[in-house]
Design a protein around this motif. Structure first.
Motif, PDB file in Angstrom:
ATOM      1  N   LEU A  96       0.811  -1.214   0.000  1.00  0.00           N
ATOM      2  CA  LEU A  96       0.000   0.000   0.000  1.00  0.00           C
ATOM      3  C   LEU A  96       0.849   1.271   0.000  1.00  0.00           C
ATOM      4  O   LEU A  96       0.353   2.345  -0.329  1.00  0.00           O
ATOM      5  CB  LEU A  96      -0.935  -0.005   1.216  1.00  0.00           C
ATOM      6  N   LYS A  97       2.126   1.164   0.360  1.00  0.00           N
ATOM      7  CA  LYS A  97       3.036   2.304   0.302  1.00  0.00           C
ATOM      8  C   LYS A  97       3.755   2.394  -1.041  1.00  0.00           C
ATOM      9  O   LYS A  97       4.408   3.394  -1.316  1.00  0.00           O
ATOM     10  CB  LYS A  97       4.106   2.177   1.402  1.00  0.00           C
ATOM     11  N   SER A  98       3.661   1.365  -1.833  1.00  0.00           N
ATOM     12  CA  SER A  98       4.494   1.246  -3.026  1.00  0.00           C
ATOM     13  C   SER A  98       4.016   2.171  -4.140  1.00  0.00           C
ATOM     14  O   SER A  98       2.850   2.584  -4.184  1.00  0.00           O
ATOM     15  CB  SER A  98       4.487  -0.205  -3.511  1.00  0.00           C
ATOM     16  N   PRO A  99       4.906   2.497  -5.093  1.00  0.00           N
ATOM     17  CA  PRO A  99       4.510   3.332  -6.228  1.00  0.00           C
ATOM     18  C   PRO A  99       3.432   2.707  -7.100  1.00  0.00           C
ATOM     19  O   PRO A  99       2.677   3.428  -7.745  1.00  0.00           O
ATOM     20  CB  PRO A  99       5.830   3.475  -7.016  1.00  0.00           C
ATOM     21  N   SER A 100       3.355   1.385  -7.106  1.00  0.00           N
ATOM     22  CA  SER A 100       2.328   0.740  -7.934  1.00  0.00           C
ATOM     23  C   SER A 100       0.922   1.139  -7.526  1.00  0.00           C
ATOM     24  O   SER A 100      -0.004   1.092  -8.332  1.00  0.00           O
ATOM     25  CB  SER A 100       2.484  -0.785  -7.842  1.00  0.00           C
ATOM     26  N   ILE A 105      -0.978   9.569  -7.059  1.00  0.00           N
ATOM     27  CA  ILE A 105      -1.087  10.582  -6.004  1.00  0.00           C
ATOM     28  C   ILE A 105       0.197  11.396  -5.953  1.00  0.00           C
ATOM     29  O   ILE A 105       0.163  12.625  -5.780  1.00  0.00           O
ATOM     30  CB  ILE A 105      -1.354   9.920  -4.640  1.00  0.00           C
ATOM     31  N   TYR A 106       1.329  10.728  -6.078  1.00  0.00           N
ATOM     32  CA  TYR A 106       2.632  11.412  -6.077  1.00  0.00           C
ATOM     33  C   TYR A 106       2.715  12.413  -7.224  1.00  0.00           C
ATOM     34  O   TYR A 106       3.151  13.569  -7.040  1.00  0.00           O
ATOM     35  CB  TYR A 106       3.739  10.366  -6.169  1.00  0.00           C
ATOM     36  N   LYS A 107       2.267  12.015  -8.417  1.00  0.00           N
ATOM     37  CA  LYS A 107       2.298  12.921  -9.563  1.00  0.00           C
ATOM     38  C   LYS A 107       1.381  14.124  -9.348  1.00  0.00           C
ATOM     39  O   LYS A 107       1.732  15.260  -9.724  1.00  0.00           O
ATOM     40  CB  LYS A 107       1.900  12.163 -10.828  1.00  0.00           C
ATOM     41  N   SER A 124      12.134  12.617  -5.425  1.00  0.00           N
ATOM     42  CA  SER A 124      11.766  11.271  -5.881  1.00  0.00           C
ATOM     43  C   SER A 124      10.544  10.774  -5.123  1.00  0.00           C
ATOM     44  O   SER A 124      10.123  11.369  -4.124  1.00  0.00           O
ATOM     45  CB  SER A 124      12.932  10.306  -5.661  1.00  0.00           C
ATOM     46  N   TYR A 125      10.004   9.649  -5.575  1.00  0.00           N
ATOM     47  CA  TYR A 125       8.842   9.078  -4.891  1.00  0.00           C
ATOM     48  C   TYR A 125       9.198   8.678  -3.470  1.00  0.00           C
ATOM     49  O   TYR A 125       8.418   8.902  -2.534  1.00  0.00           O
ATOM     50  CB  TYR A 125       8.321   7.867  -5.668  1.00  0.00           C
ATOM     51  N   GLU A 126      10.396   8.091  -3.286  1.00  0.00           N
ATOM     52  CA  GLU A 126      10.803   7.643  -1.950  1.00  0.00           C
ATOM     53  C   GLU A 126      10.919   8.826  -0.987  1.00  0.00           C
ATOM     54  O   GLU A 126      10.476   8.744   0.167  1.00  0.00           O
ATOM     55  CB  GLU A 126      12.130   6.885  -2.031  1.00  0.00           C
ATOM     56  N   LYS A 127      11.516   9.936  -1.441  1.00  0.00           N
ATOM     57  CA  LYS A 127      11.645  11.112  -0.589  1.00  0.00           C
ATOM     58  C   LYS A 127      10.275  11.685  -0.243  1.00  0.00           C
ATOM     59  O   LYS A 127      10.016  12.080   0.891  1.00  0.00           O
ATOM     60  CB  LYS A 127      12.496  12.173  -1.283  1.00  0.00           C
ATOM     61  N   TRP A 128       9.418  11.755  -1.244  1.00  0.00           N
ATOM     62  CA  TRP A 128       8.062  12.284  -1.023  1.00  0.00           C
ATOM     63  C   TRP A 128       7.302  11.435  -0.005  1.00  0.00           C
ATOM     64  O   TRP A 128       6.699  11.968   0.933  1.00  0.00           O
ATOM     65  CB  TRP A 128       7.313  12.335  -2.355  1.00  0.00           C
ATOM     66  N   ALA A 129       7.340  10.116  -0.194  1.00  0.00           N
ATOM     67  CA  ALA A 129       6.602   9.218   0.707  1.00  0.00           C
ATOM     68  C   ALA A 129       7.160   9.262   2.126  1.00  0.00           C
ATOM     69  O   ALA A 129       6.407   9.155   3.099  1.00  0.00           O
ATOM     70  CB  ALA A 129       6.644   7.794   0.165  1.00  0.00           C
TER      71      ALA A 129
END
Length: 529
Positions: A96-100, A105-107, A124-129
């Motif tokens: 549920l945390k993954s980019p898939s 939402i990240y975009k 990046s996605y990791e930094k954002w999350a």
């Protein structure tokens, strides 16, 4: 008991001295400490006021166990061994945390950052999350807690609503995907088991036709328990009687499961009985060399030899019947499960249930101005104190009486309190008298070790009250004059006295060790009423 009490008193005294020394360092450097602390605290206040307020919103959702509606039939134990195992909560949390799942939402949030003028090229996605998003199961539950932080309250609510919709959509998609995978797996197993069943049934029917064990048309019916029971009885009866000449076996329709499984062998047994009866009848009339008896004997032996095969035939028949019945049973199980799965797919799948709608917290999460200012104040105060202590250590000056007392390699006599001239003279005269061999016109030389001329002037004023003039001021540089004194005493203060000065003094004290009776401390801070 006394020894313990003495040790405890020493410890308490050392603690008091250490604490007093720290306080004295602070008092001596109060301007420096206050300046550093004030500047650091005001800077932290200014920085926190310039920082943008960050708010946080959250919602909770129940993450139901995947495939909870599957395998409700009585054959669930079998299906649980056939189907793959489910992931645990920890694996689900990572998914549920993954980019898939959350990449859209990240975009969306990234585009909002760009619209308000933020530079997010390296976001990046990791930094954002990690920075703004928190997704975590509450301990011991399947309740997922989702939190999102930002300076824009509207963006927080919009983002949380998007995450909520994404999770609810994902929950249906995931469950439907699992059901479809289950259906495909069951269809594949159905084809295999149906092929196995047809093959085993064909083999059974062919064997039955060859050996006359089925109906007249050779077809064998499955699932009738009487077949297994009566076949076993047929074998048992034949085994018990095969060693005798009498074969009283029941080949009735009830014994063969109403299928006339043994009609071929019944005819052969009947013919054998007729041949044996005929042989018995003729043997009483004909001799043993009779060709008729010989031919009849051969027929009887041949029939007996052929009737040895039913035991193996019936065992083989039962084995083929068991295999065919088992294949039919497994096929029925798979077909029932396939029908159940198709019904589940046809049903409307409910999304994960929300416990709370996306809401904003009452207070901002950062900056916490009160906490930041308190931490800055504490750290700056500690840093200023350490800096003041280092400055004093670096200067090489002696600031306390205790430190002075430990440094001087001579006996401490008494403190001389500035301003009490007559009292101070009496104190000096008393030591001069006590340490003199000549109790009348003895001479005591006072060496004033101070970088302040005022200290020497003050001692001169005190000695003016000395009528005998047997106490005079001198110094170590005038070696000839030092020989005129019977005793020497040092007068010290802590104003601008360095460690190097004391080291030099100690060398002189070692040279004039026999003359030096000790040292007086000139206390210029204590005031007597």
């Amino acid at each position: 008991m006394n020894k313990n009490t003495f040790s405890e008193n020493n410890i308490q005294e050392d603690d008091e001295i250490n604490l007093r020394s720290l306080v004295e360092v602070c008092l001596r450097n109060k301007l420096l400490i206050s300046f550093i602390t004030l500047i650091a605290t005001l800077t932290s206040i200014f920085i926190t006021l310039k920082q943008k307020s960050i708010y946080q919103g959250s919602f909770k959702i129940v993450v139901e166990e995947k495939g909870k509606n599957l395998n409700k039939s009585s054959n669930s134990l079998l299906m649980s061994t056939l189907l793959p195992s489910k992931n645990g909560d920890k694996s689900q949390e990572f998914i549920l945390k993954s980019p898939s799942v959350l990449k859209p939402i990240y975009k969306y949030t990234k585009n909002q950052y760009i619209l308000r003028g933020e530079k997010i090229e390296n976001l990046s996605y990791e930094k954002w999350a990690t920075k703004v998003l928190e997704i975590k199961f509450e301990d011991g539950t399947n309740i997922l807690n989702i939190k999102f932080k930002d300076q824009d309250k509207k963006l927080i609510i919009d983002t949380l609503n998007l995450i909520k919709d994404r999770y609810q959509s994902y929950s249906k998609r995931d469950r439907e995907k699992e059901l479809i995978n289950t259906k495909d797996y069951l269809k594949e197993q159905q084809i295999k088991l149906k092929s196995n069943f047809i093959a085993s049934l064909k083999t059974l029917n062919e064997f039955s036709i060859q050996n006359g064990l089925g109906d007249i048309d050779g077809f064998v019916s499955l699932g009738n328990e009487n077949i297994d029971f009566n076949t076993s009885k047929l074998i048992r009866d034949f085994t018990q009687n095969k060693s005798t000449n009498t074969y009283n076996l029941d080949f009735s329709e009830s014994n063969l499961g109403n299928k006339k499984a043994g009609q071929r062998f019944a005819n052969q047994f009947k013919l054998l009985e007729e041949y044996e009866a005929l042989y018995l009848d003729l043997s009483s009339k004909l001799t043993e060399e009779s060709q008729t008896l010989y031919d009849l004997k051969i027929k009887i032996d041949n029939l007996r030899s052929s009737l040895k095969r039913p035991n193996a035939i019936l065992v083989k028949y039962k084995e083929l019947l068991k295999v065919s019945s088992r294949d039919e049973k497994f096929l029925n199980i798979i077909e029932n499960e396939l029908m159940s799965t198709r019904l589940e797919i046809a049903k409307q799948q409910d999304p994960w249930e929300l416990i709370s709608e996306p809401t904003l917290a009452d207070n901002r999460v950062s900056p916490n101005r009160t906490r930041t200012v308190l931490i800055t104040f504490t750290l700056s105060l500690l840093l200023a104190f350490l800096l003041a202590a280092y400055k004093e250590k670096k200067s090489g000056l002696i600031y306390t009486f205790d430190e002075l007392k430990k440094s001087v390699e001579a006996k401490f006599l008494e403190s001389i309190i500035s301003g009490s001239n007559l009292l101070n003279l009496k104190i000096i005269e008393s030591f001069n008298y006590n340490y003199s061999d000549q109790k009348e016109l003895n001479k005591l030389g006072l060496i004033v070790c101070s970088n302040y001329s005022q200290d020497k002037d003050y001692i001169q004023e005190v000695l003016k009250l000395n009528k005998n003039k047997n106490i005079l001021i001198t110094d170590f540089d005038n070696e000839d004059k030092l020989q005129d004194f019977e005793n020497l005493a040092i007068i010290l203060s802590i104003k601008n006295v360095s460690v190097k000065d004391i080291m030099l003094l100690n060398k002189y004290l070692n040279i004039y060790e026999k003359k030096v009776i000790g040292w007086f401390y000139l206390d210029k801070e204590t005031i007597l009423d």
